[in-house]
Design an enzyme around this catalytic site. Structure first.
Site, mmCIF file in Angstrom:
data_model
loop_
_atom_site.group_PDB
_atom_site.id
_atom_site.type_symbol
_atom_site.label_atom_id
_atom_site.label_comp_id
_atom_site.label_asym_id
_atom_site.label_seq_id
_atom_site.Cartn_x
_atom_site.Cartn_y
_atom_site.Cartn_z
ATOM 1 N N CYS A 1 0.909 -1.275 -0.125
ATOM 2 C CA CYS A 1 -0.001 0.146 -0.196
ATOM 3 C C CYS A 1 0.804 1.269 0.119
ATOM 4 C CB CYS A 1 -0.842 -0.107 1.135
ATOM 5 S SG CYS A 1 -1.912 1.450 1.195
ATOM 6 N N CYS B 1 -0.355 4.176 2.064
ATOM 7 C CA CYS B 1 -0.357 3.788 3.427
ATOM 8 C C CYS B 1 1.367 4.271 3.844
ATOM 9 C CB CYS B 1 -0.527 2.640 3.942
ATOM 10 S SG CYS B 1 -1.899 1.705 3.312
ATOM 11 N N ASP B 2 2.295 3.679 3.125
ATOM 12 C CA ASP B 2 3.698 3.613 3.593
ATOM 13 C C ASP B 2 4.601 4.547 2.433
ATOM 14 O OD1 ASP B 2 2.985 1.696 5.449
ATOM 15 O OD2 ASP B 2 3.034 0.131 4.010
#
Ligand code: NAP
Length: 330
Positions: A140, A143-144
């Protein structure tokens, strides 16, 4: 003689305990529906595999994925949600009340069901990749990606997600390498054009990752050229998988309408093809796939279920099994 497994009767069963299922549980329990959450084993969904979550509103300093799930869960328990720590092994949505088999834990019978079983990112399933998950390996970018400021990263895949993730990662990374197993990208032309026009992105074709190199974090990737078999090593401090997701809906196949990829089909908000069965989260949303959108969809499913149950009083069920008292169990 062995005791018969228990039968639990509830107005509302929620299958899944990620952000969608637990948000549905918070809403439904506050509406005094005393829902039973069939949490799944392992429970908690994809956030349980996520370290820092920095984009969930309300946590300005970020929060660890498992801690966020624990907070959701405590909030649902506070209003009387009961949890069953088991997987749903079979369902019968043709009869009323609906029947959900939960293996040795018995059976749950419910007047309404919310399906929030989520989706799982596909992985390459290399031992080195699994070892470094959360330590440079991610599925992701949203997300990261933030953690890869000034670094070189690789994205695996040739579809729209891979192009989108690669473009997103250029905000942080100095260089993004897209590694695709074939010589032709699957993504739409517009996405390919955008990615090709970005000077920070380069492409490696006909290649697969055979090993993720690094002890504590990702340092490089070992690639194999699929036509020549030649091995090479490319530096990368992050590895992003964008090779698709699989919705966790197999147990509902044949009972609910699914799209060709297995996602739940819905109409009018979160209604599935069976009245009284609702969908929340990534089990039907393959577009946004964020914790906050899953939570929002779980809320929507709970509101739709609440309305449905108000129109279908408890007496309409044919079961002779007495209603269960709500429990404080977590
Ligand atoms: P996808 O279209 O199925 O693409 C998956 C990619 O991963 C393919 O290129 C595939 O290779 C590759 N792949 C699959 N398994 C692999 C493996 N084991 N090893 C290496 N590579 C592997 O999935 P997606 O990109 O997640 O997109 C899903 C859907 O959402 C699509 O309909 C897409 O159009 C849509 N979407 C749209 C947008 C947008 O419009 N902005 C953004 C994201 C997603 P092959 O090509 O060789 O099969």
């Amino acid at each position: 003689m062995a005791e018969a497994p228990p039968v639990r009767r509830t107005r509302l069963a929620i299958v899944g305990s990620g952000p969608a299922g637990l948000t549905a549980a918070i809403y439904a329990s506050r509406a005094s529906l005393h829902p039973i959450v069939i949490a799944g084993v392992p429970s908690g969904g994809q956030l349980m595999l996520t370290t820092d979550v920095e984009n969930y509103p309300g946590f300005p300093d970020g929060i660890q994925g498992p801690e966020l799930i624990e907070k959701f869960r405590a909030q649902a328990a506070r209003f009387g949600t009961e949890f069953v720590e088991a997987n749903v092994t079979a369902v019968d949505l043709t009869r009323h009340p609906f029947v959900l088999e939960v293996g040795l834990m018995g059976r749950v019978e419910a007047d309404a069901v919310i399906i929030a079983t989520g989706a799982n990112a596909r992985w390459l399933d290399l031992p080195s990749e699994q070892r470094l998950r959360g330590h440079g390996v991610s599925a992701c970018a949203t997300c990261d990606g933030f953690f890869f400021k000034g670094k070189t990263v690789a994205v695996i895949g040739g579809g729209d997600s891979a192009m989108e993730e690669a473009l997103f990662l250029t905000t942080f990374a100095t260089h993004v390498l897209v590694i695709h197993r074939r010589g032709e990208l699957r993504a739409s032309k517009i996405m390919i054009d955008r990615a090709r026009a970005n000077p920070k992105i380069s492409f490696v074709y006909d290649s697969e990752v055979v090993e993720v190199l690094g002890t504590e974090t990702v340092e490089a990737l070992r690639l194999r050229h699929r036509k020549t078999g030649a091995l090479s090593k490319v530096p990368a401090e992050g590895l992003f998988l964008a090779i698709g997701h699989d919705p966790a809906t197999a147990v509902f196949r044949g009972q609910l309408d699914l799209d060709p990829k297995g996602y739940l089909k819905t109409t009018e908000g979160t209604r599935t093809s069976v009245p009284g069965v609702f969908a929340g989260g990534d089990a039907y949303d393959h577009r946004y796939r964020q914790a906050v959108t899953a939570a929002g969809l779980g809320c929507m499913a709970a509101l739709d279920a609440e309305r449905y149950l108000a129109e279908h009083p408890a007496g309409h069920a044919r079961s002779a099994v007495p209603a269960m008292a709500p429990s404080e169990t977590v």
